[in-house]
Design a protein around this motif. Sequence first.
Motif, PDB file in Angstrom:
ATOM      1  N   GLU A 287      17.283   2.348  -8.645  1.00 12.32           N
ATOM      2  CA  GLU A 287      18.636   2.866  -8.354  1.00 12.32           C
ATOM      3  C   GLU A 287      18.931   4.082  -9.202  1.00 12.32           C
ATOM      4  N   ALA A 288      18.567   4.031 -10.474  1.00  9.90           N
ATOM      5  CA  ALA A 288      18.813   5.157 -11.366  1.00  9.90           C
ATOM      6  C   ALA A 288      18.034   6.388 -10.907  1.00  9.90           C
ATOM      7  N   ALA A 289      16.779   6.194 -10.513  1.00 11.11           N
ATOM      8  CA  ALA A 289      15.957   7.321 -10.073  1.00 11.11           C
ATOM      9  C   ALA A 289      16.512   7.942  -8.795  1.00 11.11           C
ATOM     10  N   LEU A 290      16.895   7.101  -7.835  1.00 11.49           N
ATOM     11  CA  LEU A 290      17.420   7.609  -6.568  1.00 11.49           C
ATOM     12  C   LEU A 290      18.736   8.348  -6.766  1.00 11.49           C
ATOM     13  N   SER A 291      19.637   7.767  -7.550  1.00 11.64           N
ATOM     14  CA  SER A 291      20.928   8.412  -7.776  1.00 11.64           C
ATOM     15  C   SER A 291      20.762   9.699  -8.585  1.00 11.64           C
TER      16      SER A 291
ATOM     17  N   ALA B  20      17.783   8.100   3.433  1.00 10.52           N
ATOM     18  CA  ALA B  20      18.074   9.312   4.196  1.00 10.52           C
ATOM     19  C   ALA B  20      18.437   8.981   5.644  1.00 10.52           C
ATOM     20  N   LEU B  21      17.770   7.954   6.213  1.00 13.00           N
ATOM     21  CA  LEU B  21      18.031   7.593   7.606  1.00 13.00           C
ATOM     22  C   LEU B  21      19.291   6.756   7.772  1.00 13.00           C
ATOM     23  N   MET B  22      19.536   5.827   6.832  1.00 10.39           N
ATOM     24  CA  MET B  22      20.639   4.884   6.970  1.00 10.39           C
ATOM     25  C   MET B  22      21.858   5.255   6.141  1.00 10.39           C
ATOM     26  N   GLY B  23      21.717   6.251   5.278  1.00  7.28           N
ATOM     27  CA  GLY B  23      22.826   6.631   4.417  1.00  7.28           C
ATOM     28  C   GLY B  23      22.818   5.831   3.134  1.00  7.28           C
ATOM     29  N   GLY B  24      23.196   6.489   2.048  1.00 14.22           N
ATOM     30  CA  GLY B  24      23.195   5.810   0.762  1.00 14.22           C
ATOM     31  C   GLY B  24      24.368   4.860   0.610  1.00 14.22           C
ATOM     32  N   SER B  25      24.085   3.613   0.369  1.00 13.22           N
ATOM     33  CA  SER B  25      25.115   2.594   0.128  1.00 13.22           C
ATOM     34  C   SER B  25      24.471   1.452  -0.640  1.00 13.22           C
ATOM     35  N   MET B  26      25.294   0.583  -1.217  1.00 15.78           N
ATOM     36  CA  MET B  26      24.762  -0.556  -1.947  1.00 15.78           C
ATOM     37  C   MET B  26      23.970  -1.460  -1.022  1.00 15.78           C
TER      38      MET B  26
ATOM     39  N   SER C 137       0.816  -1.215   0.000  1.00 16.60           N
ATOM     40  CA  SER C 137       0.000   0.000   0.000  1.00 16.60           C
ATOM     41  C   SER C 137       0.850   1.265   0.000  1.00 16.60           C
ATOM     42  N   PHE C 138       2.161   1.134   0.269  1.00 12.89           N
ATOM     43  CA  PHE C 138       3.052   2.285   0.284  1.00 12.89           C
ATOM     44  C   PHE C 138       3.843   2.350  -1.016  1.00 12.89           C
ATOM     45  N   PRO C 139       4.095   3.551  -1.542  1.00 14.83           N
ATOM     46  CA  PRO C 139       4.931   3.685  -2.748  1.00 14.83           C
ATOM     47  C   PRO C 139       6.378   3.329  -2.427  1.00 14.83           C
ATOM     48  N   ALA C 140       6.941   2.400  -3.204  1.00 13.91           N
ATOM     49  CA  ALA C 140       8.282   1.892  -2.912  1.00 13.91           C
ATOM     50  C   ALA C 140       9.329   2.999  -2.966  1.00 13.91           C
ATOM     51  N   LEU C 141       9.233   3.882  -3.943  1.00 17.27           N
ATOM     52  CA  LEU C 141      10.256   4.911  -4.095  1.00 17.27           C
ATOM     53  C   LEU C 141      10.331   5.816  -2.876  1.00 17.27           C
ATOM     54  N   ILE C 142       9.179   6.199  -2.325  1.00 22.07           N
ATOM     55  CA  ILE C 142       9.163   7.086  -1.153  1.00 22.07           C
ATOM     56  C   ILE C 142       9.786   6.390   0.049  1.00 22.07           C
ATOM     57  N   ILE C 143       9.456   5.119   0.261  1.00 21.66           N
ATOM     58  CA  ILE C 143       9.998   4.389   1.403  1.00 21.66           C
ATOM     59  C   ILE C 143      11.505   4.231   1.274  1.00 21.66           C
ATOM     60  N   ILE C 144      11.989   3.913   0.068  1.00 22.29           N
ATOM     61  CA  ILE C 144      13.433   3.740  -0.130  1.00 22.29           C
ATOM     62  C   ILE C 144      14.157   5.063   0.082  1.00 22.29           C
ATOM     63  N   ILE C 145      13.553   6.168  -0.344  1.00 23.95           N
ATOM     64  CA  ILE C 145      14.158   7.485  -0.116  1.00 23.95           C
ATOM     65  C   ILE C 145      14.292   7.746   1.379  1.00 23.95           C
ATOM     66  N   LEU C 146      13.250   7.417   2.143  1.00 22.00           N
ATOM     67  CA  LEU C 146      13.312   7.612   3.591  1.00 22.00           C
ATOM     68  C   LEU C 146      14.389   6.741   4.225  1.00 22.00           C
TER      69      LEU C 146
ATOM     70  N   LEU D 239      19.843  10.942  -4.028  1.00 19.89           N
ATOM     71  CA  LEU D 239      19.443  10.286  -2.780  1.00 19.89           C
ATOM     72  C   LEU D 239      19.857   8.821  -2.743  1.00 19.89           C
ATOM     73  N   GLY D 240      20.625   8.385  -3.720  1.00 22.89           N
ATOM     74  CA  GLY D 240      21.035   6.989  -3.766  1.00 22.89           C
ATOM     75  C   GLY D 240      22.468   6.812  -3.324  1.00 22.89           C
ATOM     76  N   LEU D 241      23.296   6.305  -4.231  1.00 26.76           N
ATOM     77  CA  LEU D 241      24.693   6.066  -3.925  1.00 26.76           C
ATOM     78  C   LEU D 241      25.459   7.377  -3.840  1.00 26.76           C
ATOM     79  N   PRO D 242      26.573   7.397  -3.096  1.00 28.13           N
ATOM     80  CA  PRO D 242      27.413   8.604  -3.074  1.00 28.13           C
ATOM     81  C   PRO D 242      27.849   8.996  -4.479  1.00 28.13           C
ATOM     82  N   ALA D 243      28.083  10.288  -4.678  1.00 23.16           N
ATOM     83  CA  ALA D 243      28.370  10.795  -6.018  1.00 23.16           C
ATOM     84  C   ALA D 243      29.654  10.223  -6.602  1.00 23.16           C
TER      85      ALA D 243
END
Length: 290
Positions: free
Chosen positions: A222-226, A143-149, A131-140, A230-234
Amino acid sequence: MSRGLAGLRAGLARPAVLRFTAHRLAVVAAVLLTIVLAIVFFGPLLTSLDPHHVDPSQYRQPPSSDHPLGTDSAGRDVLARLIYGGRTSLTIGISASLAAAVLGFGLGALAGMTGGVVDSVLSRIVDVIQSFPALIIIILLAALMGGSMTTLVVSMAALEWPIAYRVVRTTCLSLREQDTIRAARGFGARLPYLLRWHVLPEVVGPLVVVITVVAAVCVLLEAALSFLGLGLPADVPSWGNMLSDARSLTVLKNMPWLWIPPGAAIAGTVLMINFVGDGIREATDPRQSR
């Protein structure tokens, strides 16, 4: 007995292979996808290109003999980052899809073969997750855990496993009423035996299709987040990070070598994965045949 079952299943698998090879688009996609995987995973072992080498004098240079795909905003070789970035993006997609399939298979089989309260609780959890949008949850989570593989793989698998769960649960609900399952249980067969010899052979085809679908979705995520930063480090090469330069209107208009290669790689890879998944679905389920 186990050898007889293995031989029977091997014989039943041959028509599936023939149906897959008859799907020409899927065969072509499988060949091209194999080439892409070979390039991104073994290419770095055969080339001296360094995706992290920064050369300010080569700032946003167009394609040349020294840099076949040009250089980016930090003077790094685009071809090197395309190869290494493919390894990163596909590793995330494949790892997340496999983890989601394993988790979905285990919980789906448990719910389908057990039923009752276990089935009801797991099914309600799946409803909540979907029921939750996956992209929004992954962004959260990022943001909380830091971007990493690791963060991306775990969060994607945690949100995509319901797809495999529903496929396996549906199959198990029909299997557990069959006479072979009832007879096996009457002789004392436990759940691990039933999963190994009765459930897994029935769901392996649909699960492979699920893996292809989820892998394509995770590559796009992954492409959208980066792309959004908000995904992997630059500094980590990935197709999504390469596309982040395309946020500039100047780049979009005047420097297509910065965004066309990663964009084409993402689009082409996702299409190939989907075509292979279509071929596998038609091969494992004759009713889906064209």
